[in-house]
Design a protein around this motif. Structure first.
Motif, short mmCIF file in Angstrom:
data_model
loop_
_atom_site.label_atom_id
_atom_site.label_comp_id
_atom_site.label_asym_id
_atom_site.label_seq_id
_atom_site.Cartn_x
_atom_site.Cartn_y
_atom_site.Cartn_z
N VAL A 160 0.82 -1.20 0.00
CA VAL A 160 0.00 0.00 0.00
C VAL A 160 0.86 1.26 0.00
N ARG A 161 1.93 1.23 0.78
CA ARG A 161 2.82 2.37 0.86
C ARG A 161 3.79 2.45 -0.33
N GLY A 162 3.79 1.38 -1.12
CA GLY A 162 4.67 1.37 -2.27
C GLY A 162 6.14 1.31 -1.89
N ARG A 163 6.41 0.61 -0.78
CA ARG A 163 7.81 0.53 -0.32
C ARG A 163 8.41 -0.81 -0.69
N SER A 164 9.73 -0.91 -0.53
CA SER A 164 10.37 -2.19 -0.76
C SER A 164 11.48 -2.34 0.30
N MET A 165 12.01 -3.56 0.35
CA MET A 165 12.98 -3.85 1.41
C MET A 165 14.40 -3.64 0.91
N ALA A 166 15.23 -3.03 1.78
CA ALA A 166 16.65 -2.91 1.46
C ALA A 166 17.36 -4.20 1.83
N GLU A 167 16.98 -4.75 2.97
CA GLU A 167 17.52 -6.06 3.38
C GLU A 167 16.56 -6.72 4.38
N GLY A 168 16.75 -7.99 4.56
CA GLY A 168 15.87 -8.73 5.47
C GLY A 168 14.49 -8.92 4.85
N ARG A 169 13.48 -9.13 5.69
CA ARG A 169 12.13 -9.35 5.20
C ARG A 169 11.17 -8.41 5.89
N PHE A 170 9.93 -8.29 5.31
CA PHE A 170 8.90 -7.49 5.95
C PHE A 170 8.04 -8.40 6.82
N LEU A 171 7.05 -7.82 7.46
CA LEU A 171 6.14 -8.60 8.29
C LEU A 171 5.38 -9.61 7.45
N VAL A 172 5.07 -10.75 8.03
CA VAL A 172 4.20 -11.72 7.36
C VAL A 172 3.00 -11.99 8.28
N ALA A 173 1.98 -12.66 7.72
CA ALA A 173 0.75 -12.92 8.48
C ALA A 173 1.05 -13.66 9.78
N GLN A 174 2.03 -14.53 9.71
CA GLN A 174 2.39 -15.32 10.89
C GLN A 174 2.84 -14.44 12.07
N ASP A 175 3.56 -13.34 11.73
CA ASP A 175 4.03 -12.43 12.77
C ASP A 175 2.86 -11.83 13.53
N LEU A 176 1.77 -11.51 12.79
CA LEU A 176 0.61 -10.93 13.44
C LEU A 176 -0.11 -11.96 14.30
N ALA A 177 -0.26 -13.14 13.72
CA ALA A 177 -1.00 -14.18 14.42
C ALA A 177 -0.31 -14.54 15.74
N SER A 178 1.01 -14.56 15.71
CA SER A 178 1.73 -14.99 16.92
C SER A 178 2.23 -13.81 17.77
N ARG A 179 1.80 -12.61 17.37
CA ARG A 179 2.30 -11.42 18.05
C ARG A 179 3.81 -11.46 18.21
N ALA A 180 4.47 -11.77 17.12
CA ALA A 180 5.92 -11.96 17.16
C ALA A 180 6.62 -10.69 17.59
N ASP A 181 7.73 -10.84 18.33
CA ASP A 181 8.49 -9.69 18.77
C ASP A 181 9.51 -9.32 17.71
N VAL A 182 9.00 -8.77 16.63
CA VAL A 182 9.89 -8.41 15.52
C VAL A 182 9.63 -6.95 15.12
N VAL A 183 10.60 -6.36 14.44
CA VAL A 183 10.46 -4.97 14.00
C VAL A 183 11.21 -4.79 12.68
N VAL A 184 10.61 -3.92 11.81
CA VAL A 184 11.29 -3.54 10.56
C VAL A 184 11.62 -2.05 10.71
N LEU A 185 12.87 -1.69 10.40
CA LEU A 185 13.29 -0.31 10.61
C LEU A 185 13.40 0.47 9.29
N GLY A 186 13.15 1.76 9.39
CA GLY A 186 13.45 2.64 8.25
C GLY A 186 14.95 2.81 8.16
N ALA A 187 15.44 3.22 7.01
CA ALA A 187 16.88 3.30 6.79
C ALA A 187 17.54 4.28 7.76
N THR A 188 16.90 5.43 7.97
CA THR A 188 17.46 6.44 8.86
C THR A 188 17.49 5.93 10.30
N THR A 189 16.39 5.27 10.69
CA THR A 189 16.29 4.73 12.04
C THR A 189 17.39 3.71 12.30
#
Lengths: 263, 414
Positions: free
Chosen positions: B135-164
Motif C-alpha cells: 500500500v505504501r509502495g515501499r520495498s525492502m533494502a535487506e531482510g524481510r517485511f512482516l508476514v501474516a504469521q508475525d501478526l498471528a503470533s504477536r511476534a516480537d519483531v520490527v522492521v526499521l526505516g533506513a534512517t532509524t
C-alpha cells in the motif's frame, strides 16, 4: 561683379547657351526659374524672444545659373540656404522650387524634393564615417528606391566624375578633407538634381583643396547645372557669375534680378 | 526604400556600434535566460513532486477516525475518536465488497523511544500488517517485511526505516540485532529501502525514519484497554489511479454500513486521497513558478528598458546622421523603420542567445544543484517572441524621436 573669377570669362556666353537647352530637357515648362523666392520671412522663436532671420527676401535663380549668396555670419544666409534646400519652410512669403510651391508640401513631399531635386554640399562634408565612399554616395538613391546594382553603377559614375574612381571603397577617415568634400559632391550629383546647394563648401579646406572644389563646381555649372553657393568669403563668391549679398536678413545688392522676379 | 534595404541599414548600424550592441543584447539575453531557467525550475519541481507522489501511490486513500462535522454540529477533530477497527480493514479487503480496492492496511502509530545497546532514538512506531508494504509502495533494502504469521503470533519483531537503522546501529548490520521498545526486546528482521525525504509534502513524518511492527504486537505493547482493536488509520489502495473514485465510494459505503451510520453527513470517519495532497503540492509549486516567473519578468522589463535607453542614446548620438539622412531624402517613416529594425534586431539576437543560454543552463545546472529543470520548447519560443516584442515596443519611442527630428536642427548640431 564675378567677372574676375577664374572660370568666369567663358561662363556668360556658356550660360545663355546652356539655359535654352536645359529648360527644354528635364522640365518642359519653359521659363520657370529653378528658385523663385518672393517676400520670404523667417522668424525664429527662442523663449519669448522672436528673431527675424530673414526679412522679406526676394531672389530668383534661373536654370543653369551659378549664384553666390554672400554675407557675414548672422546675416541670414544659412537660414536662406535651409529654405532653398527645403530643410525649412518660410514663415511668410513664397518659395517655388522649379515652379512648385514648397509651402503646400507635406513632410513626405519635402523629403522627396530634397531627394530628387536638390544636391547638398556641406561645410562639414557630412559623410557617414562607417560607410565607404560609394556607400555614402548611394544614400540618396537608396531613399529614392533604386535597386542596388543601379545604385552602384551610378555611384561609381558619380565618383569618377569628381575624380575619385580609385577611392570608391575607402572610408571617409581614410580620405583627405578635399577628397571627402569631393565624395560629398559626388553624392550631391548622383541623383542628377535641379539644384546644387553648396553651403561654405570650402570652409574646412586648405586653399589647394578649396581650389579643386571650386573648379569642380565651375565644371558642374559649365555642364549645365544650377549651382547656388553660400559663403562669407569674397574670393570664393567670385567663382560664381552672380553674387547676391545678404545682410541682416535682407538682400542688399546683387545682379539685376530681372523683370521675371517682380511680378 | 524597401524593407530589405531598411533592414540592411538597421543591421549595419547594429554591427557598427559593436560594443554598445553587445551590451544591450546582454541585458536581454540575461533576462530571457532567467525567465527560461526560473520557469523551468518551477516546472521541474512540479513534475518531480508529481512523480514522487504518484510513486507513493496516487491511488491511495487514507481513512482516519473522526468526522468533519458531527450530527450535533460540533466538529470533531480528525483522530479524536477511535472508531476504526481492524475489522473495518478486514471488511474492506474483501474483493466482493470492494472490487476496486487492491490492498488494505490498518495502521496505528505512536512516538516511542527505541533503545539499542547504548543508543536511544525516538521515532514513529507503526503497528500494521503485511499489506502496508504494498500500500505504501515501499520495498525492502535487506531482510524481510512482516508476514501474516508475525501478526498471528504477536511476534516480537520490527522492521526499521533506513534512517532509524542508521541512527541505532550506525554501520553495523541491523538485521538480527535487538531493539528495546517500551521495555520489550524486539528482533530486527529487515530494513526498508530509503525513499528520500524530499516528498515530505505527502507524509508529515520522514518516511525513512520509522519502525514497523506487527499490529498485534504494537497493540499489546503500546496501546491498552478498549483501543486494542482500534487503529489510527486504514490505508486503502485502489487498483489504479483511474478506479480511485470508485474505491472511495466503496470504502465510504462499506464503512457507513459497518458503523451503521444512516447519512454520509454523520460519518465518524474521514477519507482523504493522495490526489488531494498532490493537487495541494502542485498548486504550491504553481504559486512558486508564478513568483519566480514574475521576478524573471521584471528582469526582462529591465532588459527592455535597457534597449530603450541604448536606442535613445543612439538617437542622440546620431542626430547628425539622422539629419543628413533626412536632408538626403529619408522620410520620417524610413527613419522610424530603421530605428525599429535596430531595436528589434537587438531584441531578437538577445532573445535567441538568451534561449540558448537558458537551455544550456537547464542542461548543466541540474548537475550542480539537486533540482531538476524542465524546459519546454514552447516556453523557449515564447521567451524569444517576448524578446522581439520587447525590442520593438521599447524601440518605438526612440524611433519616433528620431523620425521627428528636424533636419536643420540635426545638421546644426556640432
Amino acid at each position: 561683379m564675378s567677372d574676375e573669377g577664374p572660370a568666369a570669362p567663358d561662363l556668360r556666353s556658356d550660360e545663355t547657351a546652356e539655359v535654352v537647352v536645359d529648360r527644354t530637357a528635364p522640365h518642359p515648362i519653359v521659363g520657370v526659374p529653378v528658385i523663385e523666392v518672393a517676400g520670404v520671412w523667417k522668424t525664429y522663436r527662442s523663449g519669448s524672444l522672436e528673431v527675424d532671420a530673414l526679412r522679406g527676401v526676394d531672389l530668383c535663380v534661373d536654370r543653369g545659373e551659378y549664384v553666390a549668396v554672400m554675407g557675414p555670419s548672422g546675416s541670414g544666409k544659412s537660414t536662406l540656404m535651409h529654405i532653398l534646400g527645403c530643410l525649412d519652410v518660410p514663415t511668410a512669403g513664397t518659395f517655388r522650387l522649379a515652379g512648385d510651391d514648397v509651402r503646400s508640401m507635406s513632410e513626405e513631399d519635402l523629403a522627396q524634393v530634397r531627394n530628387r531635386r536638390i544636391g547638398f554640399v556641406f561645410q562639414q562634408f557630412n559623410l557617414l564615417a562607417t560607410l565607404s565612399a560609394w556607400r555614402n554616395v548611394e544614400l540618396p538613391l537608396l531613399y529614392a528606391g533604386i535597386e542596388r546594382a543601379e545604385r552602384r553603377r551610378r555611384s561609381l559614375a558619380s565618383l569618377e566624375r569628381v575624380g575619385l574612381a580609385d577611392r570608391v571603397d575607402h572610408r571617409p577617415g581614410e580620405l583627405s578633407g578635399g577628397q571627402q568634400q569631393r565624395v560629398a559632391m559626388a553624392r550631391a550629383l548622383v541623383t542628377d538634381p535641379d539644384l546644387i546647394l553648396a553651403d561654405e563648401p570650402t570652409g574646412n579646406l586648405d586653399s589647394v583643396s578649396a581650389g579643386d572644389v571650386l573648379a569642380l563646381l565651375a565644371d558642374l555649372h559649365r555642364s549645365g547645372r544650377t549651382v547656388v553657393l553660400i559663403t562669407h568669403d569674397t574670393e570664393v563668391a567670385a567663382a560664381a557669375d552672380r553674387v547676391v549679398r545678404i545682410r541682416d536678413g535682407r538682400i542688399l545688392a546683387g545682379a539685376p534680378v530681372g523683370a521675371r522676379e517682380v511680378r | 526604400m524597401n524593407l530589405l534595404e531598411t533592414f540592411r541599414t538597421g543591421l549595419d548600424a547594429v554591427l557598427t556600434h559593436r560594443l554598445r550592441s553587445v551590451l544591450t543584447v546582454l541585458g536581454i539575453t540575461i533576462g530571457i535566460a532567467a525567465v527560461i531557467l526560473t520557469v523551468g525550475l518551477g516546472e521541474g519541481a512540479q513534475q518531480q513532486v508529481g512523480s514522487e507522489i504518484s510513486a507513493l501511490g496516487s491511488n491511495l486513500l487514507t481513512v482516519t477516525p473522526g468526522s468533519a462535522t458531527s450530527s450535533t454540529g460540533i466538529r470533531g477533530g480528525i483522530g479524536t475518536a477511535s472508531t476504526l477497527t481492524v475489522g473495518d480493514a478486514a471488511a474492506l479487503a474483501s474483493k466482493v465488497v470492494a472490487p476496486d480496492i487492491n490492498a488494505v492496511a490498518p495502521a496505528t502509530s505512536v512516538q516511542e523511544t527505541l533503545v539499542a545497546g547504548t543508543q536511544n532514538w525516538t521515532t514513529t512506531v507503526v503497528g500494521t500488517d503485511p499489506a502496508w508494504l504494498t500500500v505504501r509502495g515501499r520495498s525492502m533494502a535487506e531482510g524481510r517485511f512482516l508476514v501474516a504469521q508475525d501478526l498471528a503470533s504477536r511476534a516480537d519483531v520490527v522492521v526499521l526505516g533506513a534512517t532509524t537503522a542508521q541512527e541505532l546501529f550506525g554501520v553495523r548490520d541491523p538485521v538480527g540485532q535487538t531493539v528495546d521498545v517500551a521495555g520489550r526486546p524486539l528482533t530486527v528482521i529487515g530494513v526498508l529501502q530509503p525513499v528520500g525525504s524530499s516528498s515530505a509534502a505527502s507524509t508529515a513524518a520522514n518516511p525513512d525514519d520509522q519502525a514497523v511492527l506487527p499490529l498485534t504486537t504494537a497493540s499489546a505493547l503500546l496501546f491498552s484497554g478498549a483501543s486494542r482493536n482500534a487503529v489510527s488509520q486504514i490505508l486503502v489502495q485502489a487498483t489504479s489511479a483511474a478506479t480511485l473514485s470508485a474505491a472511495y465510494q466503496e470504502t465510504d459505503a462499506e464503512l457507513l454500513n459497518l458503523h451503521r451510520v444512516a447519512t454520509p453527513a454523520q460519518a465518524d470517519f474521514t477519507i482523504t486521497s493522495e490526489q488531494q495532497v498532490l493537487s495541494t503540492a502542485t498548486s504550491v509549486d504553481r504559486t512558486l513558478t508564478v513568483l519566480l516567473g514574475g521576478i524573471a519578468g521584471i528582469s526582462l522589463v529591465v532588459g527592455g528598458i535597457g534597449v530603450m535607453n541604448i536606442m535613445l542614446v543612439s538617437v542622440t548620438e546620431r542626430i547628425r546622421e539622422i539629419g543628413l539622412r533626412k536632408a538626403l531624402g529619408a522620410t520620417p517613416r524610413v527613419i522610424r523603420r530603421q530605428f525599429l529594425v535596430e531595436a528589434s534586431v537587438l531584441g531578437t539576437v538577445g532573445g535567441v542567445l538568451g534561449a540558448l543560454l537558458g537551455i544550456a543552463g537547464a542542461l548543466v545546472l541540474p548537475h550542480l544543484i539537486s533540482n531538476p529543470i524542465a524546459v519546454s520548447p514552447a516556453a523557449a519560443a515564447a521567451a524569444v517572441a517576448v524578446a522581439v516584442a520587447l525590442g520593438v515596443a521599447f524601440g518605438v519611442y526612440p524611433a519616433d524621436r528620431a523620425a521627428r527630428l528636424e533636419p536643420i536642427d540635426a545638421l546644426r548640431t556640432e
